[in-house]
Design a protein around this motif. Sequence first.
Motif, PDB file in Angstrom:
ATOM      1  N   ASN A  21       0.803  -1.227   0.000  1.00  0.00           N
ATOM      2  CA  ASN A  21       0.000   0.000   0.000  1.00  0.00           C
ATOM      3  C   ASN A  21       0.836   1.277   0.000  1.00  0.00           C
ATOM      4  O   ASN A  21       0.453   2.281   0.593  1.00  0.00           O
ATOM      5  CB  ASN A  21      -0.973   0.011   1.183  1.00  0.00           C
ATOM      6  CG  ASN A  21      -1.905  -1.186   1.192  1.00  0.00           C
ATOM      7  OD1 ASN A  21      -1.765  -2.081   2.026  1.00  0.00           O
ATOM      8  ND2 ASN A  21      -2.848  -1.231   0.269  1.00  0.00           N
ATOM      9  N   SER A  58      -4.318  -6.502   3.103  1.00  0.00           N
ATOM     10  CA  SER A  58      -5.022  -5.529   3.936  1.00  0.00           C
ATOM     11  C   SER A  58      -6.521  -5.489   3.679  1.00  0.00           C
ATOM     12  O   SER A  58      -7.257  -4.849   4.426  1.00  0.00           O
ATOM     13  CB  SER A  58      -4.439  -4.128   3.698  1.00  0.00           C
ATOM     14  OG  SER A  58      -4.646  -3.722   2.351  1.00  0.00           O
ATOM     15  N   THR A  60      -8.063  -3.913   1.424  1.00  0.00           N
ATOM     16  CA  THR A  60      -8.478  -2.583   1.016  1.00  0.00           C
ATOM     17  C   THR A  60      -8.569  -2.526  -0.503  1.00  0.00           C
ATOM     18  O   THR A  60      -7.902  -3.281  -1.200  1.00  0.00           O
ATOM     19  CB  THR A  60      -7.466  -1.518   1.496  1.00  0.00           C
ATOM     20  OG1 THR A  60      -6.157  -1.871   1.014  1.00  0.00           O
ATOM     21  CG2 THR A  60      -7.430  -1.460   3.011  1.00  0.00           C
ATOM     22  N   GLY A 169       3.571   6.298   9.891  1.00  0.00           N
ATOM     23  CA  GLY A 169       2.659   7.436   9.923  1.00  0.00           C
ATOM     24  C   GLY A 169       3.310   8.694  10.439  1.00  0.00           C
ATOM     25  O   GLY A 169       2.652   9.733  10.565  1.00  0.00           O
ATOM     26  N   VAL A 303      -1.314   8.185   2.152  1.00  0.00           N
ATOM     27  CA  VAL A 303      -2.452   7.546   2.813  1.00  0.00           C
ATOM     28  C   VAL A 303      -2.109   6.102   3.167  1.00  0.00           C
ATOM     29  O   VAL A 303      -1.565   5.359   2.351  1.00  0.00           O
ATOM     30  CB  VAL A 303      -3.704   7.578   1.912  1.00  0.00           C
ATOM     31  CG1 VAL A 303      -4.895   6.937   2.614  1.00  0.00           C
ATOM     32  CG2 VAL A 303      -4.030   9.010   1.501  1.00  0.00           C
ATOM     33  N   PRO A 305      -3.582   2.274   4.895  1.00  0.00           N
ATOM     34  CA  PRO A 305      -4.830   1.524   5.110  1.00  0.00           C
ATOM     35  C   PRO A 305      -5.421   1.729   6.504  1.00  0.00           C
ATOM     36  O   PRO A 305      -6.623   1.585   6.698  1.00  0.00           O
ATOM     37  CB  PRO A 305      -4.399   0.061   4.910  1.00  0.00           C
ATOM     38  CG  PRO A 305      -3.179   0.129   4.080  1.00  0.00           C
ATOM     39  CD  PRO A 305      -2.486   1.396   4.475  1.00  0.00           C
ATOM     40  N   SER A 306      -4.560   2.067   7.469  1.00  0.00           N
ATOM     41  CA  SER A 306      -5.030   2.274   8.843  1.00  0.00           C
ATOM     42  C   SER A 306      -5.858   3.537   9.000  1.00  0.00           C
ATOM     43  O   SER A 306      -6.473   3.758  10.044  1.00  0.00           O
ATOM     44  CB  SER A 306      -3.827   2.343   9.785  1.00  0.00           C
ATOM     45  OG  SER A 306      -2.997   3.443   9.439  1.00  0.00           O
ATOM     46  N   GLY A 307      -5.854   4.396   7.962  1.00  0.00           N
ATOM     47  CA  GLY A 307      -6.598   5.653   8.032  1.00  0.00           C
ATOM     48  C   GLY A 307      -5.706   6.867   8.203  1.00  0.00           C
ATOM     49  O   GLY A 307      -6.182   8.004   8.119  1.00  0.00           O
ATOM     50  N   ILE A 308      -4.434   6.668   8.424  1.00  0.00           N
ATOM     51  CA  ILE A 308      -3.493   7.787   8.552  1.00  0.00           C
ATOM     52  C   ILE A 308      -3.362   8.504   7.218  1.00  0.00           C
ATOM     53  O   ILE A 308      -3.204   7.877   6.173  1.00  0.00           O
ATOM     54  CB  ILE A 308      -2.111   7.294   9.014  1.00  0.00           C
ATOM     55  CG1 ILE A 308      -2.183   6.748  10.436  1.00  0.00           C
ATOM     56  CG2 ILE A 308      -1.063   8.402   8.918  1.00  0.00           C
ATOM     57  CD1 ILE A 308      -0.898   6.115  10.910  1.00  0.00           C
ATOM     58  N   VAL A 309      -3.448   9.838   7.248  1.00  0.00           N
ATOM     59  CA  VAL A 309      -3.266  10.649   6.039  1.00  0.00           C
ATOM     60  C   VAL A 309      -2.230  11.723   6.348  1.00  0.00           C
ATOM     61  O   VAL A 309      -2.453  12.576   7.209  1.00  0.00           O
ATOM     62  CB  VAL A 309      -4.589  11.304   5.588  1.00  0.00           C
ATOM     63  CG1 VAL A 309      -4.349  12.148   4.330  1.00  0.00           C
ATOM     64  CG2 VAL A 309      -5.659  10.254   5.329  1.00  0.00           C
TER      65      VAL A 309
END
Length: 334
Positions: A21, A58, A60, A169, A303, A305-309
Amino acid sequence: MFEPEDILRYRSLSIVGLAKNTGKTECLNYILHKIESQASRFALTSIGVDGERCDQVSQTEKPEITVPEGMVFVTSEKHYREKRLVAEVLDISDEETALGRLVTARAIVSGKVLLSGPSDTGGLKRLIARMVDMGIQTTLVDGALSRLSLASPTVTEALVLATGAAVSGNIPELVRQTKYVYELIGLEEVESGWQELLDGTVQGVWALGEDGRLVDLHLPSVFMLDKSEHDILRYGHRLFVSGAVSDRLLQYLKVRRQPVELVVRDFTRIFATPESYYAFLRKGGQIKVLHRSRLLAVTVNPVAPSGIVLDSSQLCREMENALHIPVYDVKSVG
């Protein structure tokens, strides 16, 4: 970036990621879009399986791979039957994979395909050679599961490195980890005389003698160093290790009285942590390679997969400051 002429200088180009990812497929699709007008000069394959709609690790969603009209592609029999494009079969290999024989075809119209190419680097090298024989100028290879061995200069001539928030992240930590791999990719080549001599060395640990001789130390593996009854530096302080370089080896060498110069085949053989690598260098040690890899670009995916941007502009800026080369978020520039 990624103009067709830049890529066509090389017989093969791999796209590898530091983790899942990190945007490899986005990067590949960007390249495919840029070279669309000259698609017939390129071939496309993967090591392992890629192009699936959903990431198998993942779970996703991920971009699908679109093969441009006129491009040659290589995939397994199973995934060739599942393609969503019209294609002409050019060859069916005798080489078996877990998903059947490899099918080489040319896209008559643009469309989607799942790529599942050779399962190992040996098969990939044979495939690239076969593409050259067919008149293909450059073979693009999509990596799988962050297999850096794909980026070995003995497999593909050039590479694009994909990194991003999936690695870390935290921007400073992400930059640190990426810079480490970047520095390994750029390791200096050993002198041409030694390069020619060492290319034919199959395995083991060897001394590069001060008198120009190559001496077999009779150590099949670096894991036997602690059990060696002889001083491995008795012929000089330059060593060639044909296999993997681990933390254990660097820690063993850094405590020698004189600094050691270590020669390895290429950067993909170094499995040591950044801490061990830099500690070895601080003690005066050096590492050189037989063949240096050609890095075309670094791309980032902000970005995870855990949502961290992460902030894309800040990430690109800090990465460029550390690497001193252009860094791209291919999704934002595409």
